[in-house]
Design a protein around this motif. Structure first.
Motif, PDB file in Angstrom:
ATOM      1  N   ARG A 244       0.814  -1.226   0.000  1.00 55.13           N
ATOM      2  CA  ARG A 244       0.000   0.000   0.000  1.00 55.13           C
ATOM      3  C   ARG A 244       0.844   1.271   0.000  1.00 55.13           C
ATOM      4  N   ALA A 275      -0.267  -4.064  -8.565  1.00 51.73           N
ATOM      5  CA  ALA A 275      -1.400  -4.831  -8.054  1.00 51.73           C
ATOM      6  C   ALA A 275      -0.991  -5.678  -6.854  1.00 51.73           C
ATOM      7  N   ARG A 278      -0.447  -3.458  -4.074  1.00 58.54           N
ATOM      8  CA  ARG A 278      -1.530  -2.461  -3.909  1.00 58.54           C
ATOM      9  C   ARG A 278      -0.957  -1.058  -3.826  1.00 58.54           C
ATOM     10  N   LEU A 279      -0.186  -0.687  -4.829  1.00 56.62           N
ATOM     11  CA  LEU A 279       0.467   0.614  -4.819  1.00 56.62           C
ATOM     12  C   LEU A 279      -0.352   1.653  -5.570  1.00 56.62           C
TER      13      LEU A 279
END
Lengths: 343, 343
Positions: A244, A275, A278-279
């Protein structure tokens, strides 16, 4: 009245040859009602200058042969036939590489790319071309508004000894982050750590494995990567992002000399990690935020006065030396903001 | 009780050989207090299967030789020694490529990657492995929560005839967007346009210039690109994004066969456009949203019942045929969701 200006002689093809611009003498037009005459005090040299010198569409209208070179000027109103602008007012605007510009007074608005400002009495004007000008605004917008830097974030800044990078590092520190910069050479790294208090520095000239160096500096991954460089640096950072994490694309200076030559552009291999990790990767231009400088100028001035925010300018005297100075942006042999001093 | 399962024999090296898994017979453990026995009704084949089969860290723990292959199962509780789960309850979970799984009842939660659900009486169970299962959830989350699709958006979806792509196209249409898909072959394009009402389709097998084809389909640029494919498709889309566009990275199927082999990965050259076009590119995994299915399942079921959302499954009968079916995910010779029917 006569003045000198740099006009486009031919477009740049990749690396600068130093002959793209021609130094010409021309007359300054007389003021019509509503016009303002602005004198160039300082002209900033910015990586995007190379994009504007190229015959390749970018985010601003294409320049033509014979046009005055586009450039960001800190200027002072010398004569005014517009009620909204007084002699002595200061303004940032894309007035070009010339000693004087005549513009419509009503065009001096953020929407048209111009910002009028009143310098703080305790702050020298030089600070307004770096920490408190569009460079500092970019660092602020990228770090805080786009990157949402927060207390405890592990932050990487590339081009850390460059104009925007310097400010981005310090703003992240002021927001409570742990900050590691990437810069070229021991001298720049020492300056970042010892003079500006940045937590760590990766000397990219002294490492042959950027990704491994980042992994050592960020054992738990990078929460926020502020990218001024693009290319292989971005790839290495993608490998080292924490889950993230956020990547702010402020610039891609490593790629500008390949602008318009697709084959030479570096291909970023790790975008597939967006993906799995989750960037979020987001680009911005300071032009979109000019109407919001009132929000963050007081904060930047306050940091500057308290010593939390310092600046480094490399001043080159005389507009006639601007073309010769431009390649220094890409060779890395300057510190902080490269500015042509025309005062 | 005996059952069959697929276990890992050796790791995949790029392209699948069809020998990576071994079909073995093994006993089902007896239930301990708190355990639940789940029978596999349908097993979905997903591009990430190839990542899980590789000896390369990914977003889930590394599998070992001899482990049951990881896979997403729609299963039914057959026996329960846990008060929270009754015989007949339905669940989605990563139960693996086996006929039965014994799991701790308390592990059947979204946090652990499992979602229990009650099918709508008017909707067949097959819909729940595609439009109303993790595939449909991914399309919804990517399109609405990450991509923030809106009325009038110009939307491009790659892998449009694939499982997630099909749903993403229809969800964007249901939200008032203009949607163009990219798919391989006339048949898929015809299905998308004529059966599902998608506004346009680019047949990538019939064009040698993807970027030009996108430029024709999006004269004003792409507002939202939903990417299932990565690689050259992502590069072409970057060239055609509108200012302030959004790119949602749902998957990168074109790159999975190069997983672990960095040299074979495609390098995306146009990431520098993120700044000049002020783009946001963001990846997501549906695993992060499993606790929010209650928010969007009613919407998806309502669209399905109204006909706004249709699904296409390619059903393969028998778990023993799963390994042979897996390469079809990457060759593109199936439509919609590839499912092993074990009922």
């Amino acid at each position: 009245m006569q003045q000198h200006a740099w006009i486009i002689n031919h477009f740049a093809q990749g690396r600068l040859e130093g002959t793209e611009l021609e130094w010409v003498e021309r007359s300054v037009p007389d003021l019509q009602p509503g016009d303002v005459l602005i004198r160039t005090l300082m002209l900033t040299l910015d990586p995007s200058n190379l994009l504007w010198l190229s015959e390749e569409p970018d985010y601003l209208p294409q320049l033509e042969i014979g046009d005055v070179m586009r450039g960001l000027v800190l200027g002072r109103v010398e004569q005014s036939r517009h009620p909204g602008h007084k002699v002595g007012d200061l303004v940032f605007a894309l007035l070009g590489w010339q000693q004087y510009a005549v513009v419509r007074g009503e065009a001096l608005t953020p929407v048209e790319g111009a910002v009028s400002f009143h310098p703080h009495p305790d702050i020298p004007l030089e600070a307004y071309v770096s920490a408190l000008g569009p460079t500092g605004w970019s660092a602020y917008v990228g770090m805080r508004l786009v990157g949402e830097v927060g207390e405890g974030d592990a932050v990487l800044v590339s081009g850390a000894a460059g104009a925007t990078g310097l400010q981005a590092c310090q703003i992240a520190k002021a927001c409570g982050a742990r900050v590691v910069g990437v810069a070229g050479g021991e001298k720049k790294c020492a300056m970042l750590q010892q003079e500006l208090g940045i937590d760590g520095c990766i000397d990219y000239k002294a490492t042959d494995d950027l990704s491994a160096a980042m992994a050592r500096a960020f054992p738990d991954g990078i929460d926020l990567y502020f990218d001024n460089v693009g290319g292989p640096m971005l790839d290495a950072a993608l490998e080292n992002m924490a889950l993230r994490g956020r990547i702010v694309i402020s610039g891609s200076i490593s790629q500008y000399q390949s602008h318009g030559d697709r084959e030479k552009l570096y291909g970023v291999r790790n975008t597939f990690m967006l993906a799995s990790k989750r960037l979020r990767m987001e680009g911005f231009l300071i032009l979109d935020y000019l109407d919001r400088t009132g929000e963050f100028m007081p904060q930047l001035e306050s940091w500057l006065l308290s010593g939390a925010l310092r600046y480094r300018n490399t001043l080159v005297q005389g507009l006639e030396n601007a073309q010769a100075a431009l390649p220094r942006l890409f060779s890395g042999d300057h510190l902080g903001k490269l500015v042509i001093d025309c005062r």
